[in-house]
Design an enzyme around this catalytic site. Sequence first.
Site, PDB file in Angstrom:
ATOM      1  N   TYR A  54      24.035  -4.353 -29.400  1.00 51.11           N
ATOM      2  CA  TYR A  54      23.544  -4.930 -30.692  1.00 51.11           C
ATOM      3  C   TYR A  54      24.934  -5.831 -31.289  1.00 51.11           C
ATOM      4  O   TYR A  54      25.675  -5.279 -31.426  1.00 51.11           O
ATOM      5  CB  TYR A  54      23.369  -3.598 -31.969  1.00 51.11           C
ATOM      6  CG  TYR A  54      22.265  -3.009 -31.325  1.00 51.11           C
ATOM      7  CD1 TYR A  54      21.388  -3.175 -30.335  1.00 51.11           C
ATOM      8  CD2 TYR A  54      21.964  -1.700 -32.264  1.00 51.11           C
ATOM      9  CE1 TYR A  54      20.412  -2.190 -30.251  1.00 51.11           C
ATOM     10  CE2 TYR A  54      20.945  -1.039 -32.133  1.00 51.11           C
ATOM     11  CZ  TYR A  54      19.894  -0.936 -31.104  1.00 51.11           C
ATOM     12  OH  TYR A  54      18.796  -0.419 -30.786  1.00 51.11           O
ATOM     13  N   PRO A 210       8.033   1.431 -35.327  1.00 47.89           N
ATOM     14  CA  PRO A 210       7.356   2.670 -36.143  1.00 47.89           C
ATOM     15  C   PRO A 210       6.529   1.726 -37.066  1.00 47.89           C
ATOM     16  O   PRO A 210       5.375   2.546 -37.412  1.00 47.89           O
ATOM     17  CB  PRO A 210       8.334   3.263 -36.989  1.00 47.89           C
ATOM     18  CG  PRO A 210       9.413   2.209 -37.208  1.00 47.89           C
ATOM     19  CD  PRO A 210       9.640   1.240 -36.019  1.00 47.89           C
ATOM     20  N   LEU A 211       6.518   0.464 -36.982  1.00 44.67           N
ATOM     21  CA  LEU A 211       5.244  -0.183 -37.963  1.00 44.67           C
ATOM     22  C   LEU A 211       4.454  -1.096 -36.901  1.00 44.67           C
ATOM     23  O   LEU A 211       3.881  -1.927 -37.312  1.00 44.67           O
ATOM     24  CB  LEU A 211       5.787  -0.897 -39.052  1.00 44.67           C
ATOM     25  CG  LEU A 211       6.492  -0.193 -40.142  1.00 44.67           C
ATOM     26  CD1 LEU A 211       7.379  -1.061 -41.199  1.00 44.67           C
ATOM     27  CD2 LEU A 211       5.629   0.752 -40.755  1.00 44.67           C
ATOM     28  N   GLY A 212       4.723  -0.930 -35.568  1.00 37.90           N
ATOM     29  CA  GLY A 212       3.813  -1.682 -34.649  1.00 37.90           C
ATOM     30  C   GLY A 212       4.782  -2.575 -34.002  1.00 37.90           C
ATOM     31  O   GLY A 212       5.871  -2.556 -34.236  1.00 37.90           O
ATOM     32  N   GLY A 213       4.066  -3.616 -33.334  1.00 38.35           N
ATOM     33  CA  GLY A 213       4.826  -4.268 -32.271  1.00 38.35           C
ATOM     34  C   GLY A 213       5.717  -5.320 -33.107  1.00 38.35           C
ATOM     35  O   GLY A 213       5.073  -6.100 -33.925  1.00 38.35           O
ATOM     36  N   PRO A 216       5.039 -10.858 -30.418  1.00 41.28           N
ATOM     37  CA  PRO A 216       3.843 -11.373 -30.489  1.00 41.28           C
ATOM     38  C   PRO A 216       2.496 -10.798 -29.714  1.00 41.28           C
ATOM     39  O   PRO A 216       2.710 -10.404 -28.705  1.00 41.28           O
ATOM     40  CB  PRO A 216       3.792 -12.863 -30.070  1.00 41.28           C
ATOM     41  CG  PRO A 216       5.268 -13.278 -30.306  1.00 41.28           C
ATOM     42  CD  PRO A 216       5.952 -11.719 -29.860  1.00 41.28           C
TER      43      PRO A 216
END
Length: 297
Positions: A54, A210-213, A216
């Site tokens: 990171y 956790p909120l999706g992709g 794209p």
Amino acid sequence: MTALTASFADRTVLRVGYGALQLERLHDRRDEAIQLLRHAVELGVDHVDTAEFYGFGFVNAVIREALRPEDGVLVVTKVGADPNPGGRLPLRLAQRPEQLHASVEDNLRSLGVDRLPVVNLRRLDTGPGLRPEGDQVVGLDDQLAVMTALRDEGKIGAIGLSSVTLDGLRRALPAGIACVQNAYSLVSRDDEDMLQLCAAEGIAWVPFFPLGGAFPGLPKVTEEPVVHAVAESLGVAPSQVGLAWLLHHAPNVLLIPGTADAAHLEANLAAGKITIDAETLATLDAIESRSNDVPIG
């Protein structure tokens, strides 16, 4: 209301922690990065997720400077990839046993500790992201052997798995697994059987995306009309609904949402206190799940 804490690696931690990846956005504002992490601790965060790759070591350096032993923060890191400055992607795979060993040593050095409480082995067998090729295709048993040896040496406290298949998890159970990090959200629930196995085995489920992709074409929780309707009825943000659903869905779920913004950090933590009733939960459960098992790169 769901429980605010859960067991993880023989500790009790707040179920909403902090994923430190976004601190790299503050690379040129180091003091702000340190202040943000201190603010998270002041708000009760006691579980921080990081990796040597990171920010090419920047994030670990910030953690080392910002956190103090008396804070009691469980710092979880990962191996399976290394920094790749100047490359097409900011990381390169490091799946071979000797590379895993070296990555553990790199994290020990950059974090300034002699023991890493939890280390996730990033397998890259499933979910969005890179796939190993050539000499990076390594058997799980060979990887677990070096991770177990490092645990026996005392350099690792507990072993986790990331981007692993259900079969891989089952094979790894005898080694003792503390957590699983896979892509999972309200709109991408491919790994439901694995989540339930983790719950049965007392293994923490720590979903990334956790909120999706974040890539794209992958489904996003905040694009669901039902989520927006629930958010409006509760007087919260759609993103908070997505996080709260995860906490209500299973008691072994721990969240590590990341941000470089203090207000966003506070909103993420507030999601842990949102109550969703059974009827609303059923409405959210009925949202279609779409696959996010997409190779990237």
